[in-house]
Design an enzyme around this catalytic site. Sequence first.
Site, PDB file in Angstrom:
ATOM      1  N   HIS A 174      46.195  18.333  34.748  1.00  0.00           N
ATOM      2  CA  HIS A 174      46.747  19.001  35.943  1.00  0.00           C
ATOM      3  C   HIS A 174      45.637  19.355  36.926  1.00  0.00           C
ATOM      4  O   HIS A 174      44.449  19.211  36.626  1.00  0.00           O
ATOM      5  CB  HIS A 174      47.570  20.240  35.551  1.00  0.00           C
ATOM      6  CG  HIS A 174      46.804  21.325  34.848  1.00  0.00           C
ATOM      7  ND1 HIS A 174      45.933  22.175  35.508  1.00  0.00           N
ATOM      8  CD2 HIS A 174      46.785  21.712  33.543  1.00  0.00           C
ATOM      9  CE1 HIS A 174      45.426  23.045  34.636  1.00  0.00           C
ATOM     10  NE2 HIS A 174      45.918  22.768  33.432  1.00  0.00           N
TER      11      HIS A 174
ATOM     12  N   ASP B  26      50.896  32.658  30.767  1.00  0.00           N
ATOM     13  CA  ASP B  26      50.791  32.399  32.214  1.00  0.00           C
ATOM     14  C   ASP B  26      51.928  33.184  32.847  1.00  0.00           C
ATOM     15  O   ASP B  26      53.099  32.817  32.715  1.00  0.00           O
ATOM     16  CB  ASP B  26      50.923  30.891  32.474  1.00  0.00           C
ATOM     17  CG  ASP B  26      50.736  30.527  33.943  1.00  0.00           C
ATOM     18  OD1 ASP B  26      50.730  31.435  34.789  1.00  0.00           O
ATOM     19  OD2 ASP B  26      50.604  29.324  34.222  1.00  0.00           O
TER      20      ASP B  26
ATOM     21  N   GLU C 275      43.167  31.253  34.239  1.00  0.00           N
ATOM     22  CA  GLU C 275      43.566  31.161  35.650  1.00  0.00           C
ATOM     23  C   GLU C 275      43.342  32.484  36.373  1.00  0.00           C
ATOM     24  O   GLU C 275      43.871  33.518  35.966  1.00  0.00           O
ATOM     25  CB  GLU C 275      45.057  30.784  35.732  1.00  0.00           C
ATOM     26  CG  GLU C 275      45.611  30.794  37.148  1.00  0.00           C
ATOM     27  CD  GLU C 275      47.042  30.285  37.233  1.00  0.00           C
ATOM     28  OE1 GLU C 275      47.816  30.474  36.267  1.00  0.00           O
ATOM     29  OE2 GLU C 275      47.392  29.706  38.276  1.00  0.00           O
TER      30      GLU C 275
ATOM     31  N   HIS D 209      54.593  23.537  30.791  1.00  0.00           N
ATOM     32  CA  HIS D 209      55.643  24.423  31.298  1.00  0.00           C
ATOM     33  C   HIS D 209      56.537  24.938  30.172  1.00  0.00           C
ATOM     34  O   HIS D 209      57.765  24.961  30.287  1.00  0.00           O
ATOM     35  CB  HIS D 209      56.480  23.729  32.384  1.00  0.00           C
ATOM     36  CG  HIS D 209      55.768  23.684  33.702  1.00  0.00           C
ATOM     37  ND1 HIS D 209      56.187  22.926  34.765  1.00  0.00           N
ATOM     38  CD2 HIS D 209      54.646  24.314  34.124  1.00  0.00           C
ATOM     39  CE1 HIS D 209      55.354  23.096  35.779  1.00  0.00           C
ATOM     40  NE2 HIS D 209      54.400  23.932  35.419  1.00  0.00           N
TER      41      HIS D 209
ATOM     42  N   HIS E 154      45.933  25.695  43.529  1.00  0.00           N
ATOM     43  CA  HIS E 154      47.029  25.572  44.497  1.00  0.00           C
ATOM     44  C   HIS E 154      47.014  26.825  45.352  1.00  0.00           C
ATOM     45  O   HIS E 154      46.554  27.888  44.913  1.00  0.00           O
ATOM     46  CB  HIS E 154      48.386  25.372  43.805  1.00  0.00           C
ATOM     47  CG  HIS E 154      48.729  26.430  42.788  1.00  0.00           C
ATOM     48  ND1 HIS E 154      49.193  27.683  43.125  1.00  0.00           N
ATOM     49  CD2 HIS E 154      48.655  26.428  41.432  1.00  0.00           C
ATOM     50  CE1 HIS E 154      49.401  28.386  42.020  1.00  0.00           C
ATOM     51  NE2 HIS E 154      49.063  27.661  40.976  1.00  0.00           N
TER      52      HIS E 154
ATOM     53  N   ARG F  30      44.018  27.670  28.823  1.00  0.00           N
ATOM     54  CA  ARG F  30      43.901  27.668  30.289  1.00  0.00           C
ATOM     55  C   ARG F  30      43.456  29.067  30.688  1.00  0.00           C
ATOM     56  O   ARG F  30      43.876  30.059  30.083  1.00  0.00           O
ATOM     57  CB  ARG F  30      45.242  27.311  30.949  1.00  0.00           C
ATOM     58  CG  ARG F  30      45.171  27.343  32.475  1.00  0.00           C
ATOM     59  CD  ARG F  30      46.365  26.680  33.185  1.00  0.00           C
ATOM     60  NE  ARG F  30      47.637  27.318  32.957  1.00  0.00           N
ATOM     61  CZ  ARG F  30      48.576  26.870  32.144  1.00  0.00           C
ATOM     62  NH1 ARG F  30      48.391  25.763  31.444  1.00  0.00           N
ATOM     63  NH2 ARG F  30      49.715  27.531  32.005  1.00  0.00           N
TER      64      ARG F  30
ATOM     65  N   ASP G 298      49.289  35.097  39.910  1.00  0.00           N
ATOM     66  CA  ASP G 298      49.446  33.930  39.031  1.00  0.00           C
ATOM     67  C   ASP G 298      48.241  33.913  38.095  1.00  0.00           C
ATOM     68  O   ASP G 298      47.161  33.463  38.479  1.00  0.00           O
ATOM     69  CB  ASP G 298      49.512  32.655  39.890  1.00  0.00           C
ATOM     70  CG  ASP G 298      49.729  31.407  39.049  1.00  0.00           C
ATOM     71  OD1 ASP G 298      49.959  31.531  37.834  1.00  0.00           O
ATOM     72  OD2 ASP G 298      49.664  30.297  39.627  1.00  0.00           O
TER      73      ASP G 298
ATOM     74  N   HIS H 284      53.407  28.446  44.249  1.00  0.00           N
ATOM     75  CA  HIS H 284      52.769  27.257  44.821  1.00  0.00           C
ATOM     76  C   HIS H 284      53.040  27.375  46.312  1.00  0.00           C
ATOM     77  O   HIS H 284      54.084  26.941  46.801  1.00  0.00           O
ATOM     78  CB  HIS H 284      53.354  25.975  44.216  1.00  0.00           C
ATOM     79  CG  HIS H 284      53.120  25.904  42.729  1.00  0.00           C
ATOM     80  ND1 HIS H 284      53.939  25.245  41.868  1.00  0.00           N
ATOM     81  CD2 HIS H 284      52.131  26.432  41.959  1.00  0.00           C
ATOM     82  CE1 HIS H 284      53.483  25.366  40.628  1.00  0.00           C
ATOM     83  NE2 HIS H 284      52.383  26.098  40.667  1.00  0.00           N
TER      84      HIS H 284
ATOM     85  N   TYR I 130      43.727  20.793  26.699  1.00  0.00           N
ATOM     86  CA  TYR I 130      44.917  20.774  25.833  1.00  0.00           C
ATOM     87  C   TYR I 130      44.836  19.579  24.886  1.00  0.00           C
ATOM     88  O   TYR I 130      44.687  18.444  25.340  1.00  0.00           O
ATOM     89  CB  TYR I 130      46.192  20.654  26.683  1.00  0.00           C
ATOM     90  CG  TYR I 130      46.203  21.579  27.873  1.00  0.00           C
ATOM     91  CD1 TYR I 130      46.721  22.864  27.796  1.00  0.00           C
ATOM     92  CD2 TYR I 130      45.648  21.170  29.102  1.00  0.00           C
ATOM     93  CE1 TYR I 130      46.712  23.711  28.894  1.00  0.00           C
ATOM     94  CE2 TYR I 130      45.626  22.011  30.208  1.00  0.00           C
ATOM     95  CZ  TYR I 130      46.157  23.284  30.103  1.00  0.00           C
ATOM     96  OH  TYR I 130      46.124  24.108  31.194  1.00  0.00           O
TER      97      TYR I 130
ATOM     98  N   GLU J 299      42.212  27.304  37.929  1.00  0.00           N
ATOM     99  CA  GLU J 299      42.874  27.311  36.629  1.00  0.00           C
ATOM    100  C   GLU J 299      42.612  26.067  35.775  1.00  0.00           C
ATOM    101  O   GLU J 299      43.543  25.343  35.425  1.00  0.00           O
ATOM    102  CB  GLU J 299      44.378  27.510  36.806  1.00  0.00           C
ATOM    103  CG  GLU J 299      45.054  26.601  37.835  1.00  0.00           C
ATOM    104  CD  GLU J 299      46.558  26.842  37.902  1.00  0.00           C
ATOM    105  OE1 GLU J 299      47.208  26.801  36.851  1.00  0.00           O
ATOM    106  OE2 GLU J 299      47.075  27.068  39.002  1.00  0.00           O
TER     107      GLU J 299
HETATM  108  N1  GLY Z   1      52.196  29.488  36.935  1.00  0.00           N
HETATM  109  C1  GLY Z   1      52.263  28.256  37.593  1.00  0.00           C
HETATM  110  C2  GLY Z   1      50.956  27.701  37.864  1.00  0.00           C
HETATM  111  O1  GLY Z   1      49.966  28.164  37.312  1.00  0.00           O
HETATM  112  O2  GLY Z   1      50.792  26.829  38.660  1.00  0.00           O
HETATM  113 MN    MN Z   2      48.772  28.498  39.055  1.00  0.00          MN
HETATM  114 MN    MN Z   3      49.897  30.073  36.394  1.00  0.00          MN
END
Ligand code: GLY
Ligand code: MN
Ligand code: MN
Length: 441
Positions: free
Chosen positions: A351, A261, A409, A244, A355, A407, A272, A362, A389, A385
């Site tokens: 992670h 992101d 996504e 984050h 989602h 990442r 997203d 989210h 890392y 996603e």
């Molecule tokens: N941008 C927040 C996530 O990918 O969950």
């Molecule tokens: Mn996301």
């Molecule tokens: Mn994201």
Amino acid sequence: MQKGPRGGKEIYNRRRKELLNKLQGGVAIIPSGQELIRNNDVHYPFRQDSCFYYLTGFIEPESVVILDPSSPNPFTMFVRERDPSREIWDGFRYGIEGAGEYFGPNKVYPISEFHTRLPEIVKNAEKIFYKIGENKEYDQSIFEAMEKARRLKGRSGIGVAALVDVKQIIGEMRLFKTPEEIELLRKATEISAHGHIAAMKVCKPGMFEYEIEAEVEREFRRRGADRLGYTSIVGSGANATVLHYISNSDKMEKDQLLLIDAGAEFGYVTGDITRTFPVNGKFSASQKKFYEAVLTVQKDCINFVKPGGKLPDIHAHAIEGLTDAMVELGLLKGKRKELIESRAFFKYYPHGTSHWLGMDVHDAGLYSLNGEPRKLEKNMCFTVEPGLYVSESDTEAPAEYRGMGVRIEDDVVVTEKGCEVLTKLAPKEISELEGFIGKSV
Ligand code: GLY
Ligand code: MN
Ligand code: MN
């Protein structure tokens, strides 16, 4: 100014009817979002609460919606009264008359009367559908009104009404996207993809992360985004390994990867997207190997999406592929099965893979039903996603991968047989990326 809810009253009327049918024996009390102070007398920009907006299309703070299926007036709104002296500063308000005319309630009252009218509203309800804990003042008024209603029943022995979390019920409705909602998602994700493309085009070594952030967000707004869906993450080099990272303050060097992101909100739904690419426009051999590993897994996961599938199965698929990649890259040693059972993979993939996505990044909606992961169904929307890392300080990792984070996504909506990739416009193949980066002039 265009008056009334975006898309017309009918959408919201339909949603309220559906919710009213689920409220038998009860009454729903749904407050708007609250204006929040940032510092001294400066407020954060106001954005309506998603559930409140979903049911009304009304974007003012200090409002409450009451839905009562047993009442001859099932839809009541409490709103701010008009106030010319405030409107000079803050702009137009609908007021009692405007809310009544444009948003379709059976009754409208000033918000200043909410607390005194509340006991009457909850008097006969066996259940109160409400979101506890988001606003202390409303929580207290509702508890007091419930207790008052119980006392009015004398020595009957009847207890207070049951409190039910209305967000869970609305969340289940929001999980299944209607054609209009999918159209908005297409638009939000298209704008989001354009923001990423704009960033790729201007990216050059020596620029700062915040310049890229500005470029992404400029493109979002230029294309009509209402706001961001969440704070943009723009992390170069080892900053990409901080999940984050939002300070976006470092200078980007020529041999680094850059992870962005960022998602645009349009019509109260958001995209997203994450893309990762080399700052100088050309993947080094190590970057290529690392990136390709994630890309292969990500594409496999998308191919895995279909009605009847389950998010934990997609996640398991990502973990398997990424664990193989970790062994291949020399990050882990051992057999896939054991590395998964011992959760050794978690060091490099800490992670989830997906989602729900919609009005909130989210988004609302249950992930399990009766203790079992739920099956995917047509018109559900979510992210795919996976990432990898490697901490800068990880002396166990091969030196070439230390401080590397990738990442990728995308956003998908489940279709009859598979899924539609809403974010396909954003390049992710190495050859496409290399064609875009730094090519603004
Ligand atoms: N941008 C927040 C996530 O990918 O969950
Ligand atoms: Mn996301
Ligand atoms: Mn994201």
